[in-house]
Write an enzyme that holds these catalytic residues in place. Sequence first.
Site, PDB file in Angstrom:
ATOM      1  N   LYS A 205      49.217 -23.704  55.393  1.00 50.00           N
ATOM      2  CA  LYS A 205      48.823 -22.434  54.776  1.00 50.00           C
ATOM      3  C   LYS A 205      48.018 -21.576  55.747  1.00 50.00           C
ATOM      4  O   LYS A 205      48.229 -20.358  55.850  1.00 50.00           O
ATOM      5  CB  LYS A 205      48.044 -22.707  53.503  1.00 50.00           C
ATOM      6  CG  LYS A 205      48.903 -23.298  52.389  1.00 50.00           C
ATOM      7  CD  LYS A 205      48.095 -23.615  51.144  1.00 50.00           C
ATOM      8  CE  LYS A 205      48.990 -24.176  50.045  1.00 50.00           C
ATOM      9  NZ  LYS A 205      48.230 -24.500  48.808  1.00 50.00           N
TER      10      LYS A 205
ATOM     11  N   CYS B  25      43.272 -24.318  52.470  1.00 47.28           N
ATOM     12  CA  CYS B  25      42.880 -25.480  51.671  1.00 47.28           C
ATOM     13  C   CYS B  25      44.030 -25.891  50.763  1.00 47.28           C
ATOM     14  O   CYS B  25      44.817 -25.047  50.326  1.00 47.28           O
ATOM     15  CB  CYS B  25      41.662 -25.180  50.798  1.00 47.28           C
ATOM     16  SG  CYS B  25      40.128 -24.857  51.679  1.00 47.28           S
ATOM     17  N   ASP B  26      44.085 -27.177  50.465  1.00 49.36           N
ATOM     18  CA  ASP B  26      45.047 -27.656  49.479  1.00 49.36           C
ATOM     19  C   ASP B  26      44.528 -28.943  48.866  1.00 49.36           C
ATOM     20  O   ASP B  26      43.875 -29.750  49.551  1.00 49.36           O
ATOM     21  CB  ASP B  26      46.420 -27.906  50.102  1.00 49.36           C
ATOM     22  CG  ASP B  26      47.486 -28.083  49.035  1.00 49.36           C
ATOM     23  OD1 ASP B  26      47.978 -27.066  48.517  1.00 49.36           O
ATOM     24  OD2 ASP B  26      47.795 -29.241  48.688  1.00 49.36           O
ATOM     25  N   SER B  27      44.797 -29.126  47.584  1.00 50.94           N
ATOM     26  CA  SER B  27      44.322 -30.307  46.868  1.00 50.94           C
ATOM     27  C   SER B  27      45.465 -31.050  46.211  1.00 50.94           C
ATOM     28  O   SER B  27      46.410 -30.433  45.707  1.00 50.94           O
ATOM     29  CB  SER B  27      43.306 -29.907  45.778  1.00 50.94           C
ATOM     30  OG  SER B  27      42.186 -29.255  46.331  1.00 50.94           O
TER      31      SER B  27
ATOM     32  N   GLY C  87      42.319 -30.937  51.455  1.00 47.68           N
ATOM     33  CA  GLY C  87      42.410 -30.689  52.881  1.00 47.68           C
ATOM     34  C   GLY C  87      41.830 -29.333  53.234  1.00 47.68           C
ATOM     35  O   GLY C  87      41.944 -28.381  52.464  1.00 47.68           O
TER      36      GLY C  87
END
Length: 230
Positions: free
Chosen positions: A62, A93-95, A130
Amino acid sequence: MPPVSLLLASASPARLATLRAAGVQPAVRVSGVDEEAAVAAATARSGPLEPADVALLLARAKAEDVVAALADVGNVGGGDAAGPDGPDLVLGCDSVLELDGEVHGKPADAAEAADRWRRMRGRAGVLHTGHWLVDLRPPGAGGSAGQVGAAASTTVHFADLGDDEVDAYVATGEPLHVAGAFTIDGLGGPYVTAIEGDPGCVVGVSLPLLRELVGELGLRWHDLRSAPVP
């Protein structure tokens, strides 16, 4: 001196609110990353990924997608994140939720959200977030031309919901818009009984981890704050 400007490569209102509450006022630009395709490509290259690595992979994808989009229009190199010179830093960010060794992002529909909650209730899962930070400052302005990233992981304990509670929560629509199909800062808060680790990770951005990443780029956290803390 003006604060170091940050561009958040995420549509998450919770991430934006968390950063603002900490004194940072990022601009926002949503990436065009196809998450399933990105994970599939990485798996084809390297084999199955650990859940934390999935979160970090997507965070990096991203951030780099937004950096590439800025470069296409010449909007890089420091300055106001909303202005012609572009941002100093870009944060992706990524979850994902790890449950029974499986990785879960946002549910595809209400049926998937309800099924997931029936699996989670009365149990614990691990929420991985992340973070990927790209330094776009020019060398003359102290830029490092660096990229740094890491994932934070928090164990989340879920209440033992009845079927009616699951259905009522899913009917709000909230679980369809968040990784893991739950929140701790919204309507899902009453259904989380305990957290082991940084609650910010569950919301979508770990401020302590982000502070460390900012430090790796030669900055201090207060360099990002828009105004002094009273």
